[in-house]
Enzyme design. Sequence first.
Site, short mmCIF file in Angstrom:
data_model
loop_
_atom_site.label_atom_id
_atom_site.label_comp_id
_atom_site.label_asym_id
_atom_site.label_seq_id
_atom_site.Cartn_x
_atom_site.Cartn_y
_atom_site.Cartn_z
N LYS A 43 63.15 62.16 70.60
CA LYS A 43 61.75 61.81 70.58
C LYS A 43 60.85 63.04 70.61
CE LYS A 43 62.28 57.67 73.46
NZ LYS A 43 61.85 57.09 74.77
N ASP A 100 61.73 70.04 68.36
CA ASP A 100 60.82 70.51 69.41
C ASP A 100 61.37 71.79 70.04
OD1 ASP A 100 62.98 69.05 70.40
OD2 ASP A 100 61.84 68.02 71.96
N ASP A 103 67.99 74.53 72.34
CA ASP A 103 68.43 75.04 73.64
C ASP A 103 69.90 75.48 73.48
OD1 ASP A 103 68.67 75.45 76.38
OD2 ASP A 103 68.80 73.35 76.88
N ARG A 165 55.14 63.96 78.25
CA ARG A 165 55.10 64.16 76.80
C ARG A 165 53.67 64.29 76.29
NH1 ARG A 165 60.22 63.11 74.67
NH2 ARG A 165 61.39 61.43 75.63
P1 5GP Z 1 70.22 71.31 72.76
O1 5GP Z 1 70.70 71.76 74.10
O2 5GP Z 1 71.19 70.40 72.11
O3 5GP Z 1 69.79 72.47 71.89
O4 5GP Z 1 68.91 70.47 73.02
C1 5GP Z 1 69.02 69.12 73.38
C2 5GP Z 1 67.74 68.51 73.77
O5 5GP Z 1 67.54 68.86 75.12
C3 5GP Z 1 66.48 68.97 73.07
O6 5GP Z 1 66.23 68.31 71.86
C4 5GP Z 1 65.46 68.56 74.10
O7 5GP Z 1 65.15 67.19 73.96
C5 5GP Z 1 66.20 68.81 75.39
N1 5GP Z 1 65.77 70.07 76.01
C6 5GP Z 1 66.35 71.27 75.99
N2 5GP Z 1 65.64 72.18 76.70
C7 5GP Z 1 64.57 71.49 77.17
C8 5GP Z 1 63.45 71.84 77.98
O8 5GP Z 1 63.24 72.97 78.43
N3 5GP Z 1 62.57 70.83 78.24
C9 5GP Z 1 62.72 69.55 77.77
N4 5GP Z 1 61.78 68.66 78.09
N5 5GP Z 1 63.76 69.19 77.02
C10 5GP Z 1 64.67 70.15 76.73
#
Ligand code: 5GP
Length: 180
Positions: A43, A100, A103, A165
């Site tokens: 989202k 967005d 990570d 959000r």
């Molecule tokens: P990934 O770890 O797979 O790159 O990211 C997975 C998801 O974790 C992202 O799309 C996001 O929704 C959430 N995420 C990662 N880091 C953050 C953060 O610092 N804040 C928030 N709100 N969500 C995060």
Amino acid sequence: MTPVEPLELLISRERIAETVKHLARQVERDYPGEMPLLVAVLKGSFVFLADLVREMQRPVEMDFMRLSSYGSSTSTDGRVRLRLGVTAPVKGRDVLVVEDIVDTGLTTSYAARYLRRRGASSVRICTLLDKPSRRQVPVALEYVGFIVPNRFIVGYGLDFDEKYRHLADIRILAGGSDEP
Ligand code: 5GP
């Protein structure tokens, strides 16, 4: 009303707006022919997508996918699951994934793989935020708005437990995870 007071400001709405405009110009410049299909990963990216497309000066199509990762609300254990796939035909198209935040990179690399498997002729990534310190899998990011520190970030579409959000600025959640 969510209290904003304890949340430290990281990126103001003015800086976000300036950067989103710049990213739109870059994308338009890199696709001089047909614009790519924008695929936003829900989202969190809905606010970024909405602003990005309104900065574009050429018609652009968009679609959505939703992925979820297992684990707690501030960390992931590495498994990604497809919850909603795209409905637009992807075969033979240039696709731009709109994220967005990247990570660990697991979600984005899953999205890119999914779109390639469906026959996209090219897949590039546009992310507003990049948190490179926690990367677990390499992901090539063609368009990056801001590089952010290893803090848990909310606002501008990003949530903690579905809250925050709506915040117009990007903020650091007090008590957010600082662990690698
Ligand atoms: P990934 O770890 O797979 O790159 O990211 C997975 C998801 O974790 C992202 O799309 C996001 O929704 C959430 N995420 C990662 N880091 C953050 C953060 O610092 N804040 C928030 N709100 N969500 C995060």
